[in-house]
Structures are given as C-alpha cells and as structure tokens.
Design a protein around this motif. Sequence first.
Motif, PDB file in Angstrom:
ATOM      1  N   LYS A 198       0.828  -1.214   0.000  1.00 50.50           N
ATOM      2  CA  LYS A 198       0.000   0.000   0.000  1.00 50.50           C
ATOM      3  C   LYS A 198       0.860   1.260   0.000  1.00 50.50           C
ATOM      4  CE  LYS A 198      -4.149  -1.848   2.222  1.00 50.50           C
ATOM      5  NZ  LYS A 198      -5.045  -1.788   3.406  1.00 50.50           N
ATOM      6  N   ASN A 288      -4.197   4.442  -4.386  1.00 57.61           N
ATOM      7  CA  ASN A 288      -4.977   5.580  -4.888  1.00 57.61           C
ATOM      8  C   ASN A 288      -5.885   5.160  -6.040  1.00 57.61           C
ATOM      9  OD1 ASN A 288      -3.635   7.141  -3.041  1.00 57.61           O
ATOM     10  ND2 ASN A 288      -2.224   8.049  -4.507  1.00 57.61           N
ATOM     11  N   GLU A 291      -8.975   3.676  -4.469  1.00 61.23           N
ATOM     12  CA  GLU A 291      -9.890   4.705  -3.982  1.00 61.23           C
ATOM     13  C   GLU A 291     -10.655   5.350  -5.132  1.00 61.23           C
ATOM     14  OE1 GLU A 291     -10.639   5.261  -0.829  1.00 61.23           O
ATOM     15  OE2 GLU A 291      -9.305   3.571  -0.428  1.00 61.23           O
ATOM     16  N   LYS A 292      -9.993   5.561  -6.256  1.00 58.56           N
ATOM     17  CA  LYS A 292     -10.645   6.181  -7.409  1.00 58.56           C
ATOM     18  C   LYS A 292     -11.691   5.240  -8.009  1.00 58.56           C
ATOM     19  CE  LYS A 292      -9.374   9.405 -11.041  1.00 58.56           C
ATOM     20  NZ  LYS A 292      -8.237  10.065 -11.735  1.00 58.56           N
ATOM     21  N   ARG A 294     -13.353   2.954  -6.356  1.00 52.22           N
ATOM     22  CA  ARG A 294     -14.478   2.949  -5.413  1.00 52.22           C
ATOM     23  C   ARG A 294     -15.319   4.213  -5.562  1.00 52.22           C
ATOM     24  NH1 ARG A 294     -11.237   0.700  -0.037  1.00 52.22           N
ATOM     25  NH2 ARG A 294     -11.606  -1.527  -0.428  1.00 52.22           N
ATOM     26  N   GLN A 295     -14.655   5.330  -5.722  1.00 55.70           N
ATOM     27  CA  GLN A 295     -15.352   6.611  -5.840  1.00 55.70           C
ATOM     28  C   GLN A 295     -16.292   6.645  -7.042  1.00 55.70           C
ATOM     29  OE1 GLN A 295     -12.645   9.913  -6.169  1.00 55.70           O
ATOM     30  NE2 GLN A 295     -14.258  11.402  -6.582  1.00 55.70           N
TER      31      GLN A 295
END
Length: 324
Positions: A198, A288, A291-292, A294-295
């Motif tokens: 990570k 990252n 996260e993108k 998921r967003q």
Amino acid sequence: MKNRTVINIAEIAKRTLRLEAAAIDDLQQYINEDFEQAVDLIAQCGGRVVVSGIGKSAIIGQKIVATLNSTGTPSIFMHAADAIHGDLGMIQENDVILCISKSGNSPEIKVLVPLVKNFGNKLIAMVGNTGSFLAQEADILLNTSVSQEACPNNLAPTTSTTAQLAMGDALAVCLIEWHGFSAADFAKFHPGGTLGKKLYLKVGDLSRLHQAPKVLLNSTLKEIIVAISSGMLGVTAVLKDNGELAGIITDGDLRRMLEKNIPADSVTAAGIMSAHPKTIQEDELAINALEKMRQHDITQLLVLKDKRYIGIIHLHDLIREGII
C-alpha cells in the motif's frame, strides 16, 4: 475451582479493560520534563536505543524495539539476564539504554545498572516504582506507576505492562514527529506484506503486466472486439490519430450497442465510446487507484504517462496483490 456458571465472564473482561484504560489515561500526568528529555536524548544520541528488561517487561521491551526500528529510530533488545553473560558487548559508545521494570528492584536489574553506568552511557528508566534502585540510579525517569493490576490477585503483570507499552508508543510517536518520519520513509522499512504494498506499489508496476489494448476513432466493430479480447480486461482505450486519448470502450458498451440493433458494419469506435474515461498517472500509488475505482464505482482505470495512454490497471490487479 470456579466455572463459567459462577463467574461473569463479560463483566470480568469489561472490568479488565476499564482498569487498563484508566491506567493509560493516568500516564498523562507523567508526561513531564523527564519525558521530553528522554525524547531529546534519543533523537540526538547518534547511536541506538538499547532496550533491556526482565520477565514480562522484557517482552514489552522487544515490542518497543520493533516499533522504534520500524519508525526510524535504530534500536536493539538486550535481555537483562543475558547482559552480564556477554551481551553487554552489544552496547556502543553513543547508545542510550532504556531499562524497563515494574519494581525497579529485580536482582538482574541491580547487577546491570552499575555496569551500564560504568560504560558512561545515559540510562533511561521506565519504572513503576519511583523509589526503586533503578529509578534512583537512572539519568531520566519515565514513570509508569499503576494503582493496581487487572489480575484479581493484583499480581500478574497486566495493567502495568499495558502502561509500559503505551509509554513506549508515546516515545516512538514523538520521535516520528521529531525526525519528520513520513509515509514514504515508513514504506522503506515495510516492503513486505499488504502494508508495504500500500505504501510503495505504483500503478505503473501493475499496468505493465498487461497489454495496452487500443483502437482508433474509426476502428470497426471487429477491431474493437479483437482489442478487448486480446487485452482480456474487458476494455480498450480509444485514441485519436495523433495518439491522444479520446475515450474508452468496455464490454458493457458493446452489449448496450447490440441491444440497440445497430447494423454491425456501421459501428465505429467513435460511435460507442465513452468520451471522458477515468484515468490515473502511472507514478501514483496503487492504493490511490483503488480509492478512485471505489469513488466512481468502476473496475478499471486507463493509465497515463503525463498525457499519453500506456495501459490499464484493473481491480483484479489490486485483489491479486492483496491491496484489498
């Protein structure tokens, strides 16, 4: 012998946690000038922190060493009993000694302390008895006194070792701040496992494992299907003639096109693509990308090097690497 029908297991567990939480909270009163001096001394010593102890305190000491090492403060563990049988040789001139003991009066501690002082090294005592031999002989005192152990007999080290552990964490975190130890620094010491990945694994590291499927704006349906199939990611990028990114086509776009009964020979990439694909730069961390995804509730991102399309990162890549 009592059994579970006699004792209240849940209440005993809750009482234990209350006692230990209260002991940690009480430590705040001992964060004083001595504590600040201990942080200053360790941060500027130019050597290592040699942590020593006996019994349960030795086990806590090993954990403190692990925390300090992983956060940029070089440390080693020296068992108090082994120290007088040769392990004193590990102490170097600029090292700081951190000795941990609840009573501060253990026979091994009483033997060790004068030897350390003869070496000329500074001694920090983390001790629960401020009137003890260790407390009186130390250069700096970290008070980890507790009012009682969680053990019903007030004997087994429970609350006291929790206090030692928390005080060690307080030291480590202060040293992190002192040195400006960053997430990037942390990654250098944690390259293995999920945590390490990570912190250091980049998008480009994963996208390079795949082909970079692409078609042009005027590509036919056959060419689109071949590109998506060859990449085995269910997606292809659409590029302009000059190589700039124009859009994206997913297998979902193909299904929706077929449902509309559009003649196959009239289909071009420009007619079915999505014109504003979600992208990410190759040098960004893989976490990252997750996260993108998921967003935007998607499973892949087009990877760019500056403005040039170079590949794809898929949710499956992140799962395979244990990022999720």
